[in-house]
Design a protein around this motif. Structure first.
Motif, short mmCIF file in Angstrom:
data_model
loop_
_atom_site.label_atom_id
_atom_site.label_comp_id
_atom_site.label_asym_id
_atom_site.label_seq_id
_atom_site.Cartn_x
_atom_site.Cartn_y
_atom_site.Cartn_z
N ARG A 184 0.69 -1.21 0.01
CA ARG A 184 0.01 0.06 0.21
C ARG A 184 0.87 1.06 0.05
NH1 ARG A 184 -4.53 -2.56 3.25
NH2 ARG A 184 -5.63 -3.38 1.41
N ASP A 185 2.18 0.98 0.23
CA ASP A 185 3.08 2.18 0.04
C ASP A 185 3.35 2.62 -1.44
OD1 ASP A 185 4.57 0.20 -0.02
OD2 ASP A 185 6.15 1.13 0.77
N ARG A 186 2.94 1.68 -2.35
CA ARG A 186 3.48 2.16 -3.60
C ARG A 186 2.35 3.02 -4.24
NH1 ARG A 186 8.18 -0.62 -3.52
NH2 ARG A 186 8.03 -2.52 -2.24
#
Length: 126
Positions: A89-91
């Protein structure tokens, strides 16, 4: 009855084109539009496809590593798609699309002679 691999490959190519056409022009905010899958957004869905494309390739070209990773996952409680989605989800949306493109290209033509190392544990965007 054996599978018609040419038809499967054609269907996969059409599905890939349709999927890519739906997301390629999204801005970052729209990548995070919720989907019918509870708690998931568009980026999660694309990451799910990329992750499991990589897993499928790994199972075909590096079965020993695949089975070891699978046994490890099962021993630690199983494979939870929500946990996998959370890992990435940090992408950005652009990174997720790049990952999808690379993973799907590899999935479309798995080969022991591949120059890209398929990720057995969901290596994420290249």
């Amino acid at each position: 009855m054996p599978a018609d691999m040419a038809a499967l490959a054609s269907d996969l190519a059409a599905e890939t084109t349709a999927t890519r056409n739906l997301v390629a022009d999204l801005d970052e905010a729209r990548w995070h539009t919720p989907t019918p899958a509870a708690g998931w957004d568009i980026a999660d869905q694309i990451g799910h496809l990329a992750y499991f494309d990589e897993a499928a390739v790994c199972s075909a070209v590096r079965p020993g590593e695949f089975h070891a990773a699978l046994a490890e996952a099962q021993a630690s409680g199983g494979i939870d798609p929500d946990d996998i989605a959370a890992q990435f989800r940090d992408r950005s949306g652009a990174q997720m699309l790049e990952w999808f493109d690379a993973a799907r290209a590899e999935f479309s033509l798995p080969s022991p002679d591949s120059t890209r190392e398929p990720g057995c544990r969901g290596s994420g965007p290249p």
